[in-house]
Design a protein around this motif. Structure first.
Motif, PDB file in Angstrom:
ATOM      1  N   UNK A  52      39.432 -71.346   2.949  1.00  0.00           N
ATOM      2  CA  UNK A  52      39.728 -72.457   2.030  1.00  0.00           C
ATOM      3  C   UNK A  52      38.609 -72.659   1.015  1.00  0.00           C
ATOM      4  N   UNK A  53      38.071 -71.545   0.543  1.00  0.00           N
ATOM      5  CA  UNK A  53      37.046 -71.559  -0.509  1.00  0.00           C
ATOM      6  C   UNK A  53      35.794 -72.329  -0.118  1.00  0.00           C
ATOM      7  N   UNK A  54      35.435 -72.261   1.151  1.00  0.00           N
ATOM      8  CA  UNK A  54      34.199 -72.896   1.609  1.00  0.00           C
ATOM      9  C   UNK A  54      33.311 -71.845   2.251  1.00  0.00           C
ATOM     10  N   UNK A  55      32.008 -72.044   2.133  1.00  0.00           N
ATOM     11  CA  UNK A  55      31.048 -71.104   2.706  1.00  0.00           C
ATOM     12  C   UNK A  55      29.761 -71.867   3.029  1.00  0.00           C
ATOM     13  N   UNK A  56      29.297 -71.809   4.278  1.00  0.00           N
ATOM     14  CA  UNK A  56      28.046 -72.493   4.609  1.00  0.00           C
ATOM     15  C   UNK A  56      26.838 -71.668   4.189  1.00  0.00           C
ATOM     16  N   UNK A  57      25.673 -72.219   4.419  1.00  0.00           N
ATOM     17  CA  UNK A  57      24.426 -71.470   4.246  1.00  0.00           C
ATOM     18  C   UNK A  57      24.063 -70.823   5.578  1.00  0.00           C
ATOM     19  N   UNK A  58      23.336 -69.734   5.521  1.00  0.00           N
ATOM     20  CA  UNK A  58      22.959 -68.996   6.721  1.00  0.00           C
ATOM     21  C   UNK A  58      21.448 -69.086   6.866  1.00  0.00           C
ATOM     22  N   UNK A  59      21.029 -69.919   7.825  1.00  0.00           N
ATOM     23  CA  UNK A  59      19.613 -70.201   8.000  1.00  0.00           C
ATOM     24  C   UNK A  59      19.214 -69.885   9.426  1.00  0.00           C
ATOM     25  N   UNK A  60      18.338 -68.924   9.610  1.00  0.00           N
ATOM     26  CA  UNK A  60      17.929 -68.573  10.960  1.00  0.00           C
ATOM     27  C   UNK A  60      19.123 -68.108  11.770  1.00  0.00           C
ATOM     28  N   UNK A  61      19.402 -68.829  12.837  1.00  0.00           N
ATOM     29  CA  UNK A  61      20.515 -68.480  13.718  1.00  0.00           C
ATOM     30  C   UNK A  61      21.684 -69.442  13.569  1.00  0.00           C
ATOM     31  N   UNK A  62      21.799 -70.120  12.442  1.00  0.00           N
ATOM     32  CA  UNK A  62      22.868 -71.109  12.290  1.00  0.00           C
ATOM     33  C   UNK A  62      23.562 -70.981  10.941  1.00  0.00           C
ATOM     34  N   UNK A  63      24.805 -71.466  10.925  1.00  0.00           N
ATOM     35  CA  UNK A  63      25.562 -71.660   9.691  1.00  0.00           C
ATOM     36  C   UNK A  63      25.621 -73.162   9.470  1.00  0.00           C
ATOM     37  N   UNK A  64      25.161 -73.625   8.331  1.00  0.00           N
ATOM     38  CA  UNK A  64      25.092 -75.065   8.102  1.00  0.00           C
ATOM     39  C   UNK A  64      25.417 -75.379   6.652  1.00  0.00           C
ATOM     40  N   UNK A  65      25.758 -76.644   6.395  1.00  0.00           N
ATOM     41  CA  UNK A  65      26.123 -77.037   5.040  1.00  0.00           C
ATOM     42  C   UNK A  65      25.968 -78.535   4.897  1.00  0.00           C
ATOM     43  N   UNK A  66      25.856 -78.975   3.654  1.00  0.00           N
ATOM     44  CA  UNK A  66      25.895 -80.418   3.400  1.00  0.00           C
ATOM     45  C   UNK A  66      27.307 -80.865   3.026  1.00  0.00           C
ATOM     46  N   UNK A  67      28.272 -79.928   3.154  1.00  0.00           N
ATOM     47  CA  UNK A  67      29.674 -80.228   2.884  1.00  0.00           C
ATOM     48  C   UNK A  67      30.525 -79.656   4.027  1.00  0.00           C
ATOM     49  N   UNK A  68      31.753 -80.131   4.184  1.00  0.00           N
ATOM     50  CA  UNK A  68      32.632 -79.540   5.194  1.00  0.00           C
ATOM     51  C   UNK A  68      32.903 -78.072   4.888  1.00  0.00           C
ATOM     52  N   UNK A  69      33.035 -77.263   5.949  1.00  0.00           N
ATOM     53  CA  UNK A  69      33.439 -75.868   5.759  1.00  0.00           C
ATOM     54  C   UNK A  69      34.451 -75.483   6.833  1.00  0.00           C
ATOM     55  N   UNK A  70      35.270 -74.473   6.515  1.00  0.00           N
ATOM     56  CA  UNK A  70      36.383 -74.070   7.358  1.00  0.00           C
ATOM     57  C   UNK A  70      36.201 -72.631   7.831  1.00  0.00           C
ATOM     58  N   UNK A  71      36.656 -72.388   9.058  1.00  0.00           N
ATOM     59  CA  UNK A  71      36.615 -71.043   9.632  1.00  0.00           C
ATOM     60  C   UNK A  71      37.967 -70.774  10.284  1.00  0.00           C
ATOM     61  N   UNK A  72      38.570 -69.622   9.972  1.00  0.00           N
ATOM     62  CA  UNK A  72      39.899 -69.292  10.492  1.00  0.00           C
ATOM     63  C   UNK A  72      39.892 -67.945  11.190  1.00  0.00           C
ATOM     64  N   UNK A  73      40.765 -67.845  12.189  1.00  0.00           N
ATOM     65  CA  UNK A  73      40.914 -66.623  12.977  1.00  0.00           C
ATOM     66  C   UNK A  73      42.393 -66.254  13.020  1.00  0.00           C
ATOM     67  N   UNK A  74      42.770 -65.018  12.687  1.00  0.00           N
ATOM     68  CA  UNK A  74      44.174 -64.632  12.810  1.00  0.00           C
ATOM     69  C   UNK A  74      44.581 -64.609  14.285  1.00  0.00           C
ATOM     70  N   UNK A  75      45.624 -65.329  14.625  1.00  0.00           N
ATOM     71  CA  UNK A  75      46.130 -65.356  16.000  1.00  0.00           C
ATOM     72  C   UNK A  75      47.648 -65.358  15.951  1.00  0.00           C
ATOM     73  N   UNK A  76      48.253 -65.236  17.108  1.00  0.00           N
ATOM     74  CA  UNK A  76      49.687 -65.421  17.208  1.00  0.00           C
ATOM     75  C   UNK A  76      49.948 -66.721  17.951  1.00  0.00           C
ATOM     76  N   UNK A  77      51.206 -67.100  18.003  1.00  0.00           N
ATOM     77  CA  UNK A  77      51.578 -68.387  18.578  1.00  0.00           C
ATOM     78  C   UNK A  77      51.131 -68.518  20.031  1.00  0.00           C
ATOM     79  N   UNK A  78      50.623 -69.687  20.363  1.00  0.00           N
ATOM     80  CA  UNK A  78      50.164 -69.948  21.718  1.00  0.00           C
ATOM     81  C   UNK A  78      48.986 -70.898  21.698  1.00  0.00           C
ATOM     82  N   UNK A  79      48.270 -70.958  22.809  1.00  0.00           N
ATOM     83  CA  UNK A  79      47.114 -71.845  22.919  1.00  0.00           C
ATOM     84  C   UNK A  79      45.851 -71.029  23.132  1.00  0.00           C
ATOM     85  N   UNK A  80      44.775 -71.492  22.526  1.00  0.00           N
ATOM     86  CA  UNK A  80      43.495 -70.798  22.593  1.00  0.00           C
ATOM     87  C   UNK A  80      42.405 -71.757  23.053  1.00  0.00           C
TER      88      UNK A  80
END
Length: 435
Positions: A52-80
């Protein structure tokens, strides 16, 4: 391709060859046990990544931001099952919304250089019924492109410097108890700020072991839920040990301009409740009836007036006759709203002056729908009702979840949940379809 096969295909890394059912992603230096996330980790139909056009900063061992960011994984129907390790180089408070703004993790604080692990379950669904593209839920225009109806699992990291170290996603096998929600716009996952409903707040109160599948949609009656194949979708998935929560009333009672009668007359409403109670039981699931919350309709003395006709009473009588668990949200909301009073409820319902939010050109004065605070308080009422009905799923409530008394609501002045960015496609938040 089956669920595990698609998950294995979702990320072409050595770890997937070893463990195709488990996908693990980490910020920071490469690790043979994790797929390393970087600025080039952008989501596609076949690869997990930031979305969704968001990208955090990569600092050390973390992904962080001063704004919301989204991460998606392709899956099929069900529960994870999702496990996230939160924390970064600076102190942070991270809230996680999943899919279309389902509250999964609420305001976890991490000190600079420290981490905390959170685990939660997420249900993912698609419109197809039984895997047949020709047989599907009749989606409304507002549902097209909605994060609840796609082939990916989406996580939103929000709050004060939201920070993550790693994300793991694993299909839940065998099947775990699933709570299916059937209802209208007061239950649905409202995907646009500032609207909210109790169904999207409910996941926050449950730990892994049970998952919420919110199939409610705006404008629905119990009859249209049948005609649009929404019940058919649920019953293509429901299994023994699951639950079916049904809340219908607000739209059923409306007067049809064509017949000058209720859209769903009381006798038909009663018959459909009984029919789907029977179908749930035949599937080995537990039906639960939820009476609809009151509207914000006060009399001169500050008491809530009944704007819902005989529908709540009809649901109560059906529950008694059919020996079905009842969560009387109608009664609890009366106590809750009267405690808040006419002025206090303005802060729970959708009442905002113009320009309070981006793309909001007109004032919002809505005495039926809720903001995040109102939805959260109603979800707490539902949790209380689960306990009062002694439903077995109460054992899956998050440890430390205190009981709720509607006569003592949370202080609105100390309540806060971070706002999801309003999608650019939304021309005016006052015009989001709600009925």
């Amino acid at each position: 391709m089956n669920r595990l096969g698609l998950l294995a295909f979702a990320l072409a890394t050595p770890v997937l060859a070893q463990s195709p059912a488990l996908m693990k992603y980490a910020c920071g230096p490469a690790n043979r046990m994790f797929a390393t996330l970087s600025a080039s980790s952008i989501y596609s139909d076949t690869h997990a990544g930031f979305d969704l056009n968001t990208l955090p900063s990569f600092t050390g061992k973390s992904c962080t931001s001063d704004k919301p960011f989204f991460f998606s994984v392709p899956v099929v129907e069900g529960s994870d099952r999702v496990t996230v390790v939160l924390g970064g180089d600076q102190s942070a408070t991270t809230t996680i919304w999943s899919e279309a703004r389902r509250l999964s993790v609420e305001k976890v604080q991490t000190e600079a250089g420290k981490s905390k692990t959170e685990t939660f379950d997420v249900n993912v669904r698609t419109p197809e019924i039984g895997g047949d593209a020709a047989h599907h839920v009749h989606l409304k225009p507002r549902e097209i492109g909605n994060l609840d109806w796609d082939h990916k699992l989406t996580l939103e990291f929000n709050g004060e410097h939201p920070s993550i170290r790693s994300i793991s996603v694993e299909p839940i096998t065998p099947h775990e108890p699933t709570i299916y929600l059937a209802g209208d716009s007061t239950v649905v996952d409202q995907d646009v700020e500032p609207w909210a409903a109790w169904g999207q707040m409910l996941p926050r109160f449950f730990r892994p072991g049970v998952v919420i599948a919110n199939h409610a949609e705006s404008g629905e009656t119990i009859k249209s839920f049948v005609g649009e194949q929404r019940f058919a979708k649920i019953f293509s998935l429901i299994q023994p040990g699951d639950y079916l929560f049904m809340q219908f009333n607000h739209n059923d009672q409306k007067i049809s301009p064509r017949t000058h009668q209720p859209v769903v007359p009381l006798d038909e409403y009663r018959a459909l409740l009984i029919e789907y109670i029977g179908k749930a039981r035949a599937a080995g699931a537990t039906p639960v009836l939820v009476t609809s919350m009151n509207r914000r309709t006060f009399d001169a003395s500050g008491h809530i007036t009944n704007s819902l006709g005989d529908y709540p009473a009809t649901m109560r009588s059906v529950a008694a006759e059919q020996h079905v668990a009842l969560i009387d949200l109608n009664a609890m909301s009366k106590t809750l709203f009267e405690t808040m009073g006419p002025e206090g409820t303005l802060k729970a319902f959708m009442h905002y002056p113009a320009n309070s939010f981006p793309n909001q050109t007109e004032a919002i004065s809505d005495d039926t729908h809720f903001n995040k605070y109102g939805a959260y308080e109603l979800a707490r009422c539902i949790v209380h009702g689960i306990r009062a009905a002694n439903l077995p799923i109460k054992k899956y409530l998050v440890k430390g979840t205190t009981d709720f008394n509607p006569a003592h609501p949370d202080d609105v002045n100390t309540f806060h949940l971070p706002a999801t960015p309003i999608p650019p496609k939304t021309e005016d938040v006052t015009k989001v379809p709600q009925t």
